[in-house]
Design an enzyme around this catalytic site. Structure first.
Site, PDB file in Angstrom:
ATOM      1  N   GLU A 134       0.903  -1.131   0.036  1.00  0.00           N
ATOM      2  CA  GLU A 134      -0.051  -0.012   0.064  1.00  0.00           C
ATOM      3  C   GLU A 134       0.777   1.205   0.049  1.00  0.00           C
ATOM      4  O   GLU A 134       1.759   1.515   0.816  1.00  0.00           O
ATOM      5  CB  GLU A 134      -1.015  -0.164   1.319  1.00  0.00           C
ATOM      6  CG  GLU A 134      -1.718   1.213   1.402  1.00  0.00           C
ATOM      7  CD  GLU A 134      -2.055   1.228   2.948  1.00  0.00           C
ATOM      8  OE1 GLU A 134      -1.794   0.347   3.704  1.00  0.00           O
ATOM      9  OE2 GLU A 134      -2.952   2.380   3.240  1.00  0.00           O
ATOM     10  N   ASP A 142      -0.942  -1.229   5.865  1.00  0.00           N
ATOM     11  CA  ASP A 142      -0.969  -0.568   7.282  1.00  0.00           C
ATOM     12  C   ASP A 142      -2.147  -1.361   8.203  1.00  0.00           C
ATOM     13  O   ASP A 142      -3.382  -1.820   7.201  1.00  0.00           O
ATOM     14  CB  ASP A 142      -1.321   0.917   7.301  1.00  0.00           C
ATOM     15  CG  ASP A 142       0.322   1.427   7.243  1.00  0.00           C
ATOM     16  OD1 ASP A 142       0.358   2.459   6.762  1.00  0.00           O
ATOM     17  OD2 ASP A 142       1.061   0.707   7.729  1.00  0.00           O
ATOM     18  N   ASP A 149      -4.242   0.293   9.658  1.00  0.00           N
ATOM     19  CA  ASP A 149      -5.229   1.177  10.135  1.00  0.00           C
ATOM     20  C   ASP A 149      -6.355   0.945   8.874  1.00  0.00           C
ATOM     21  O   ASP A 149      -6.292  -0.109   8.176  1.00  0.00           O
ATOM     22  CB  ASP A 149      -4.867   2.653   9.733  1.00  0.00           C
ATOM     23  CG  ASP A 149      -4.155   2.614   8.269  1.00  0.00           C
ATOM     24  OD1 ASP A 149      -3.421   3.524   7.796  1.00  0.00           O
ATOM     25  OD2 ASP A 149      -4.713   1.953   7.560  1.00  0.00           O
ATOM     26  N   ASP A 192      -7.486   2.582   6.632  1.00  0.00           N
ATOM     27  CA  ASP A 192      -7.157   2.790   4.951  1.00  0.00           C
ATOM     28  C   ASP A 192      -6.610   1.368   4.603  1.00  0.00           C
ATOM     29  O   ASP A 192      -6.766   0.731   3.793  1.00  0.00           O
ATOM     30  CB  ASP A 192      -6.273   3.561   4.915  1.00  0.00           C
ATOM     31  CG  ASP A 192      -6.941   4.985   4.198  1.00  0.00           C
ATOM     32  OD1 ASP A 192      -6.170   5.997   4.093  1.00  0.00           O
ATOM     33  OD2 ASP A 192      -8.169   4.843   4.023  1.00  0.00           O
TER      34      ASP A 192
END
Ligand code: 28F
Length: 638
Positions: A428, A501, A503, A505
């Site tokens: 990513e 990640d 997170d 996203d």
């Protein structure tokens, strides 16, 4: 003890039925549940033949409490006179003489459609007992067979009945000696086929009763015949034109009937029958209709200038997209071929099917220009999608002679070409991508940085997914092709590692990638090639030791393993993007040190439900899901 006198016809009878008991599979396909239910169809077919002959309107099928079956019709009743050839009553002849060729036996065919099937004697041979009642000439005649077809009480009048009552009633009990697997009837199996028979013989009423514990009774009659069948199949779809088109014709003693209607979907549901038998493997009736359909739609499309002269023809697949169609052919001497004897082989049928269909469909298009335009436009759209998908597949298919990094410049491929040792990281964001390219083992590790969000393929048709650059790059990198060209043997990497990640996203990208894999590359997931990288969440430093741990649990475990007075620093790791190449390799890529989690299909199936909530059209399920799971949504561990 009663003296047994056998004349030669008795012996022929017993040998015939004995042969059936010896090799039942030759006559009913198998002695499993399928064969058990086949007995019902042999008797029901005889009643339907009487209906096709025009003498019977009502048929009743009853499952009795002992799992014997009763079938009743209101036809003429099997003739009760003496049969010239056997000297027995016709009823006894029909139930004890084995006629030539059953659908499964003797390589012949099932004679049906008005010529009374051959199955009665087979059912008798495979039953513990059979009782036949014939209502004729205001009398009730009865004959009983036992133990595989031995006549225990010859045909005799047992009662009188009203003069207008005629018909045949047969009750039989399948022999547990033959049907060792099961002798219990399945209501749903009987219902499905009975409903189909009612669709295929418009106006014929068939009642199904279950007199066992949970009593049930349903009546099936469809004045609309196979048009009603199309209506039922399209009930939960979106028809794109109002009428169900119904065509019928007879040529050279071959009757062909077709009913069809297009819906907004992409799949085609075409079911064909010959003499009420479901020709799963298709055959000449289906081929004739399909050829005519393609030809007529192409001609019409050119006639109304929707297809330009230099446009290529619409393919058979294009004109069948979204098509629901029932084809029913009635023919006196059907030849059944194919693996399961469900392919119609009569070559003369193809021409008849084609001409009956063409004549009717051409007329329909001329008389209904608006609906005609809708149908042609549907095929044109399908053709455009097919061409687009083909073009994209060609683009996506790796050009072996070219190094594909020239193609897209996004994939930093590895040097080794041995799929067994190669792996590809889908990373990513550009910065992490950059560090990964620097930190990797360039011999065996390929890096594909993904920019932004890839397309949500949850709802897209193949051609739309293929127009997305990121997806095209992924397909090219994998090397397997996609859709009908997919070939897992061409997979260029042994491991596909999603590195995003932890997170929201990152989870979103991961779910999008898994949606893509689940929809278009499922065999790759099933084969266990897909992994999720597990970047560490914390780094613990004490003395010269640097320890990366995956999560809180590992952190606590490691800290408790240190001696109590050890001084240490602990930091929560930054995102992938903030790690330098060394750190990224050290923590997440180095084969010796990293931790990967293998993605399995059930992960995805579970996530699939999440996908459709997160990615699907309706907002409500998504809001509800996030509300309920908000606290965990960032640890969505799929
Ligand atoms: C519950 C099962 O079997 N119904 C039947 C008939 C009627 C005739 C028939 C049957 C010998 C070989 C011709 C009557 N009158 N229901 C049934 N209904 N078989 S089986 O004739 C059998 C003859 O083929 C029948 C005049 N013609 C035919």
């Amino acid at each position: 003890m009663k003296e047994e006198h056998y004349n030669d016809s008795d012996i022929q009878v017993l040998e015939g039925l004995e042969a059936v008991r010896k090799r039942p599979g030759m006559y009913i396909g198998s002695t499993s549940s399928r064969g058990l239910h086949h007995l019902v169809w042999e008797i029901v077919d005889n009643a339907i033949d009487e209906a096709l002959a025009g003498y019977c309107d009502d048929i009743e099928v009853i499952i009795n409490p002992d799992n014997s079956i009763t079938v009743k019709d209101d036809g003429r009743g099997i003739p009760t006179g003496i049969h010239p050839k056997t000297g027995l009553s016709t009823v006894e002849t029909v139930y004890t003489v084995l006629h030539a060729g059953g659908k499964f036996g003797g390589g012949g065919y099932k004679v049906s459609g008005g010529l009374h099937g051959v199955g009665a004697s087979v059912v008798n041979a495979l039953s513990s007992w059979v009782e036949v009642k014939v209502y004729q000439d205001s009398k009730v005649h009865m004959i009983r067979f036992e133990n595989g077809g031995h006549t225990v009480s010859p045909l005799k009048v047992i009662d009188s009945c009203s003069p207008d009552r005629t018909g045949t009633t047969v009750t039989f009990k399948p022999d547990p000696e033959i049907f060792k697997e099961t002798t219990i009837y399945d209501y749903e199996i009987l219902k499905t086929r009975i409903r189909e028979l009612a669709f295929l013989n418009r106006g014929l009423r068939i009642i199904l009763c279950d007199d066992r514990t949970d009593k049930k009774k349903e009546t099936f009659v469809y004045e609309g015949g196979i048009s009603a069948y199309v209506e039922m199949i399209n009930a939960n779809k979106t028809p794109i034109h109002k009428d169900i088109i119904h065509l019928e014709g007879t040529e050279n003693d071959i009757n062909l009937e077709v009913a069809f209607q297009y819906n907004s979907g992409y799949t085609s549901n075409i079911y064909s029958f010959a003499n009420n038998i479901n020709t799963h493997e298709g055959g000449t009736h289906e081929d004739g209709v399909k050829l005519a359909l393609t030809r007529i739609i192409n001609n019409y499309a050119r006639k109304i200038k929707l297809l330009k002269d230099n446009d290529e023809n619409l393919s058979g697949e294009d004109v069948r997209e979204g098509l629901t169609m029932i084809i029913s052919c009635k023919i006196s001497e059907p030849q059944f071929e194919g693996q399961t004897k469900t392919k119609l082989g009569n070559s003369e049928v193809k021409k008849v099917a084609s001409s009956v269909f063409s004549e009717g469909f051409e007329r329909f298009l001329m008389e209904n220009p608006d609906e005609a335009k809708i149908i042609v436009e549907k095929s044109m759209t399908a053709a455009r999608a097919r061409v687009a998908a083909k073009k994209a597949r060609q683009l996506a298919r790796r050009k072996d002679d070219l190094d594909i990094t020239n193609f897209y410049g996004k994939l930093s491929d590895c040097k080794s070409k041995d799929p067994k040792e190669c792996e590809i990281f889908l990373v990513e964001g550009d910065s992490a991508g950059g560090s990964a390219i620097k930190g990797r083992n360039s011999m065996t590790q390929a890096i594909l940085p993904l920019r932004g969000k890839i397309l949500n393929v949850e709802k897209a048709r193949l051609d739309r997914a293929l127009s997305n650059e990121e997806i095209k790059t992924i397909i090219t990198a994998f090397g397997t092709g996609i859709g009908e060209d997919f070939n897992i043997d061409k997979l260029r990497y042994n491991k596909i590692i999603i590195m995003t990640d932890a997170d929201v996203d990152g989870s979103h990208i991961r779910v999008l990638l898994l949606t893509l894999f689940y929809r278009f590359f499922r065999p790759i997931v099933e084969a266990g090639h897909v992994y999720a990288a597990q970047p560490p969440l914390f780094v613990i430093k004490h003395g010269k030791t640097i320890k990366y741990v995956l999560n809180e649990m590992e952190r606590d475990e490691y800290l408790s393993s240190l001696s109590p007075n050890t001084k240490y620093d602990i930091m929560r790791m930054k995102g992938l993007g903030e790690m330098d190449a060394e750190e990224l390799n050290e923590t997440t890529m180095d084969i010796e040190k990293r931790v990967l989690r293998q993605i399995t299909v059930d992960d995805i199936v579970a996530a699939d439900d999440i996908f459709s909530k997160l990615m699907g059209e309706e907002v409500e399920p998504r809001r509800k899901f996030i509300e309920e799971n908000a606290v965990y949504v960032e640890n969505l561990d799929v």
